[in-house]
Motif scaffolding. Structure first.
Motif, PDB file in Angstrom:
ATOM      1  N   LEU A 284       0.766  -1.171  -0.081  1.00  0.00           N
ATOM      2  CA  LEU A 284      -0.134   0.027  -0.009  1.00  0.00           C
ATOM      3  C   LEU A 284       0.803   1.193  -0.146  1.00  0.00           C
ATOM      4  CD1 LEU A 284      -0.292   1.327   3.161  1.00  0.00           C
ATOM      5  CD2 LEU A 284      -1.037  -0.882   3.408  1.00  0.00           C
ATOM      6  N   ASN A 285       0.362   2.352  -0.576  1.00  0.00           N
ATOM      7  CA  ASN A 285       1.521   3.524  -0.711  1.00  0.00           C
ATOM      8  C   ASN A 285       0.572   4.712  -0.448  1.00  0.00           C
ATOM      9  OD1 ASN A 285       2.856   5.415  -3.042  1.00  0.00           O
ATOM     10  ND2 ASN A 285       3.804   4.772  -1.652  1.00  0.00           N
ATOM     11  N   HIS A 286       1.241   5.571   0.161  1.00  0.00           N
ATOM     12  CA  HIS A 286       0.917   7.054   0.653  1.00  0.00           C
ATOM     13  C   HIS A 286       1.129   7.944  -0.639  1.00  0.00           C
ATOM     14  CE1 HIS A 286       0.262  10.791   2.054  1.00  0.00           C
ATOM     15  NE2 HIS A 286       1.503  11.070   2.451  1.00  0.00           N
ATOM     16  N   TYR A 287       2.494   7.848  -1.072  1.00  0.00           N
ATOM     17  CA  TYR A 287       2.887   8.797  -2.422  1.00  0.00           C
ATOM     18  C   TYR A 287       4.260   8.078  -2.592  1.00  0.00           C
ATOM     19  CZ  TYR A 287       4.568  12.697  -4.858  1.00  0.00           C
ATOM     20  OH  TYR A 287       5.160  13.557  -5.934  1.00  0.00           O
ATOM     21  N   PHE A 288       4.355   8.252  -4.224  1.00  0.00           N
ATOM     22  CA  PHE A 288       5.607   8.159  -4.829  1.00  0.00           C
ATOM     23  C   PHE A 288       5.514   9.117  -6.037  1.00  0.00           C
ATOM     24  CE2 PHE A 288       3.346   4.901  -7.085  1.00  0.00           C
ATOM     25  CZ  PHE A 288       3.852   4.557  -8.169  1.00  0.00           C
ATOM     26  N   ALA A 289       6.402   9.739  -6.485  1.00  0.00           N
ATOM     27  CA  ALA A 289       6.555  10.671  -7.340  1.00  0.00           C
ATOM     28  C   ALA A 289       5.903  10.513  -8.478  1.00  0.00           C
ATOM     29  CB  ALA A 289       8.165  11.175  -7.557  1.00  0.00           C
ATOM     30  N   ASP A 290       6.075   9.049  -9.009  1.00  0.00           N
ATOM     31  CA  ASP A 290       5.336   8.872 -10.442  1.00  0.00           C
ATOM     32  C   ASP A 290       3.916   8.317 -10.391  1.00  0.00           C
ATOM     33  OD1 ASP A 290       7.467   9.700 -11.865  1.00  0.00           O
ATOM     34  OD2 ASP A 290       8.416   7.486 -11.731  1.00  0.00           O
ATOM     35  N   GLY A 291       3.382   8.379  -9.089  1.00  0.00           N
ATOM     36  CA  GLY A 291       2.283   7.808  -8.596  1.00  0.00           C
ATOM     37  C   GLY A 291       1.166   8.860  -9.401  1.00  0.00           C
ATOM     38  N   PRO A 292       0.929   9.905  -8.930  1.00  0.00           N
ATOM     39  CA  PRO A 292      -0.094  10.868  -9.185  1.00  0.00           C
ATOM     40  C   PRO A 292       0.061  11.531 -10.590  1.00  0.00           C
ATOM     41  CG  PRO A 292       0.662  11.487  -7.055  1.00  0.00           C
ATOM     42  CD  PRO A 292       1.420  10.549  -7.689  1.00  0.00           C
ATOM     43  N   ASP A 293      -1.047  11.878 -11.286  1.00  0.00           N
ATOM     44  CA  ASP A 293      -0.739  12.484 -12.608  1.00  0.00           C
ATOM     45  C   ASP A 293      -1.694  13.824 -12.517  1.00  0.00           C
ATOM     46  OD1 ASP A 293      -0.424  13.175 -15.073  1.00  0.00           O
ATOM     47  OD2 ASP A 293      -1.602  11.452 -15.971  1.00  0.00           O
ATOM     48  N   ASN A 294      -0.902  14.820 -12.149  1.00  0.00           N
ATOM     49  CA  ASN A 294      -1.860  16.245 -12.092  1.00  0.00           C
ATOM     50  C   ASN A 294      -0.583  17.491 -12.068  1.00  0.00           C
ATOM     51  OD1 ASN A 294      -1.191  17.047  -9.243  1.00  0.00           O
ATOM     52  ND2 ASN A 294      -2.144  15.066  -8.816  1.00  0.00           N
ATOM     53  N   ASP A 295      -1.349  18.452 -12.342  1.00  0.00           N
ATOM     54  CA  ASP A 295      -0.367  19.669 -12.400  1.00  0.00           C
ATOM     55  C   ASP A 295       0.409  19.944 -11.172  1.00  0.00           C
ATOM     56  OD1 ASP A 295      -0.887  19.867 -15.024  1.00  0.00           O
ATOM     57  OD2 ASP A 295      -2.535  21.450 -14.783  1.00  0.00           O
ATOM     58  N   VAL A 296      -0.511  19.998 -10.134  1.00  0.00           N
ATOM     59  CA  VAL A 296       0.334  20.330  -8.854  1.00  0.00           C
ATOM     60  C   VAL A 296       1.240  19.363  -8.424  1.00  0.00           C
ATOM     61  CG1 VAL A 296      -0.114  20.544  -6.255  1.00  0.00           C
ATOM     62  CG2 VAL A 296      -1.981  21.045  -7.962  1.00  0.00           C
ATOM     63  N   ASN A 297       1.152  17.969  -8.652  1.00  0.00           N
ATOM     64  CA  ASN A 297       2.329  17.047  -8.377  1.00  0.00           C
ATOM     65  C   ASN A 297       3.495  17.346  -9.315  1.00  0.00           C
ATOM     66  OD1 ASN A 297       3.494  14.714  -7.274  1.00  0.00           O
ATOM     67  ND2 ASN A 297       3.334  13.970  -9.324  1.00  0.00           N
ATOM     68  N   THR A 298       3.147  17.818 -10.539  1.00  0.00           N
ATOM     69  CA  THR A 298       4.270  18.038 -11.256  1.00  0.00           C
ATOM     70  C   THR A 298       4.925  19.277 -10.982  1.00  0.00           C
ATOM     71  OG1 THR A 298       3.250  17.218 -13.284  1.00  0.00           O
ATOM     72  CG2 THR A 298       4.859  18.691 -13.948  1.00  0.00           C
ATOM     73  N   ALA A 299       4.353  20.324 -10.473  1.00  0.00           N
ATOM     74  CA  ALA A 299       4.959  21.399  -9.940  1.00  0.00           C
ATOM     75  C   ALA A 299       5.771  21.343  -8.790  1.00  0.00           C
ATOM     76  CB  ALA A 299       3.758  22.437  -9.548  1.00  0.00           C
ATOM     77  N   MET A 300       5.232  20.396  -7.783  1.00  0.00           N
ATOM     78  CA  MET A 300       6.011  20.155  -6.774  1.00  0.00           C
ATOM     79  C   MET A 300       7.431  19.218  -6.957  1.00  0.00           C
ATOM     80  SD  MET A 300       4.877  17.796  -3.163  1.00  0.00           S
ATOM     81  CE  MET A 300       5.281  16.300  -4.159  1.00  0.00           C
ATOM     82  N   VAL A 301       7.081  18.416  -7.710  1.00  0.00           N
ATOM     83  CA  VAL A 301       8.297  17.662  -8.136  1.00  0.00           C
ATOM     84  C   VAL A 301       9.519  18.392  -8.569  1.00  0.00           C
ATOM     85  CG1 VAL A 301       9.302  15.659  -9.540  1.00  0.00           C
ATOM     86  CG2 VAL A 301       7.128  15.433  -8.171  1.00  0.00           C
ATOM     87  N   GLU A 302       9.163  19.200  -9.644  1.00  0.00           N
ATOM     88  CA  GLU A 302       9.891  20.121 -10.333  1.00  0.00           C
ATOM     89  C   GLU A 302      10.771  20.855  -9.436  1.00  0.00           C
ATOM     90  OE1 GLU A 302       7.880  22.076 -13.629  1.00  0.00           O
ATOM     91  OE2 GLU A 302       8.002  20.107 -14.896  1.00  0.00           O
TER      92      GLU A 302
END
Length: 399
Positions: A284-302
């Motif tokens: 089970l997973n709370h988060y990994f960088a390639d999990g979500p696909d949305n603009d906010v995640n992209t902005a955070m990762v970058e």
């Protein structure tokens, strides 16, 4: 006097500005102070592990918090003319040290505290928040007891009940089955035992536990104890630097060969810790960088990567905290009752998608993930199996 929660319920959706210019927080101005220029200032105290066993989690949180503050303030460090100052404190995973830091911050005029990777620390800080009537937003600390503990405490991450509910989505009918929780004997581990008993036990499973003291470094006897119990499922709840040694013992004793094992996928430092058992475990997973696909995640990762960091398991917790703090200040201008009112029922877009602060108990309702580890050259990397809807893993409301 604190007005009742019922009088303060409200639901507001924030639209955070999309900008990632670097913005280094400043320190030293008491919350609510007005400068000669007439610009109101609010100081936020961030208390988390910068040293100790959970220092890695603290760094993930801090890197993302700074990125989130930049994101939510359009790179200005202020909202609607209110400057947001930040003071950082290291709790080293020690509740006493955290309480001392929080008392010092409150004494200097701080009305907003956030952070904490340790559940034991978070529970101690929550008590201080209630006693002193300040807003507190807990971070990666997962103990369910944090939710609904008082009117002043919120959380920016998930909680154990959401982990356990996600584990349940891997199973078919568990009625009549036996489940053993293998965990550390601390607030986090005990919270997981209680959650498994409540959630999977509520579905008809018989739940037992094997709890290990935090200072133990030899795990073979405990792995043998799990194996001897012959459960139908083992739920492992573990955090910190001893994860690798624990999984090695579980693998050497053949636990994964005999019994299905479900656990939470930790941060990237742990991806190689499962050894030959990696592809035998359901994660089970709370988060990994390639999990979500949305603009906010992209902005955070970058933003994190541009600052030299690595997005990881608890990055959303820091980023969410910044969005929540900016929104609370925007609506409440540092007034605690008004900031609490602004966060109760607050819905916003975070790195994991739509996040909702449940008004009744301040649980943070969010999606979770089913993940597997797959071999990639000489390493293992996470791969998304399925996204579990926020409603399907929402914790029961705290009383």
């Amino acid at each position: 006097m604190r007005v009742t929660k019922k009088l303060l319920l409200g639901s507001v959706v924030v639209t955070a500005a999309l900008a990632l210019a670097a913005c280094a927080p400043t320190t030293g101005t008491p919350s609510g102070e007005t400068t000669d220029s007439g610009v109101s200032e609010v100081t936020v105290g961030i208390v988390t592990s910068e040293s100790g066993l959970l220092a890695g989690y603290g760094k993930q949180y801090l890197d993302a918090f700074k990125a989130g503050l930049d994101y939510a303030t359009d790179g200005t460090g202020e909202i609607d003319g209110t400057t947001i100052n930040v003071e950082y404190r290291d709790d080293a995973g020690d509740p006493d040290k955290a309480v001392t830091a929080v008392k010092e911050l409150i004494g200097s005029g701080v009305d907003i505290v956030a952070g904490t990777a340790s559940s034991g620390v978070a529970l101690a800080v929550a008590e201080q928040a209630a006693q002193n009537q300040v807003l507190y937003i807990s971070g990666p600390a997962a103990a369910d007891a944090i939710t609904g503990i008082n009117d002043y405490t919120f959380r920016s991450g998930r909680q154990s009940a959401q982990d356990v509910a996600t584990a349940g989505t891997f199973l078919d009918d568990i009625e009549g089955k036996t489940v053993t929780v293998f965990a550390q004997d601390n607030a986090f581990g005990q919270g997981n035992v209680a959650a498994v008993q409540a959630i999977l036990g509520g579905q008809g499973a018989t739940v037992g536990s094997v709890l290990v003291a935090e200072d133990v470094t030899e795990f073979t006897p405990f792995a043998q104890q799990v194996l001897a119990g012959a459960p139908d499922l083992v739920f492992v709840a573990w955090a910190g630097a001893t994860s690798g040694a624990m999984w090695q013992a579980m693998s050497q004793q053949g636990v994964m060969d005999e019994i299905p094992v479900v656990t939470g996928l930790g941060d990237s430092a742990t991806f190689g810790a499962y050894g030959e058992a990696s592809e035998k475990i359901s994660f089970l997973n709370h988060y990994f960088a390639d999990g979500p696909d949305n603009d906010v995640n992209t902005a955070m990762v970058e933003a994190i990567e541009e600052a030299g960091g690595t997005p990881d398991l608890f990055s959303p917790d820091g980023f969410n905290a910044a969005i929540m703090i900016v929104h609370a200040i925007q609506e409440g201008k540092g007034d605690v009752d008004a900031m609490v009112a602004a966060l109760e029922g607050f819905e916003f877009e975070g790195p994991k998608g739509t996040m909702t602060v449940r008004a009744s108990d301040h649980a943070l309702i969010q999606e979770m993930y089913q993940v597997k580890l797959v071999a990639d050259g000489g390493a293992f990397v996470p791969e998304l199996v399925d996204t579990v809807s926020a409603d399907d893993v929402a914790p029961a409301e705290a009383e």
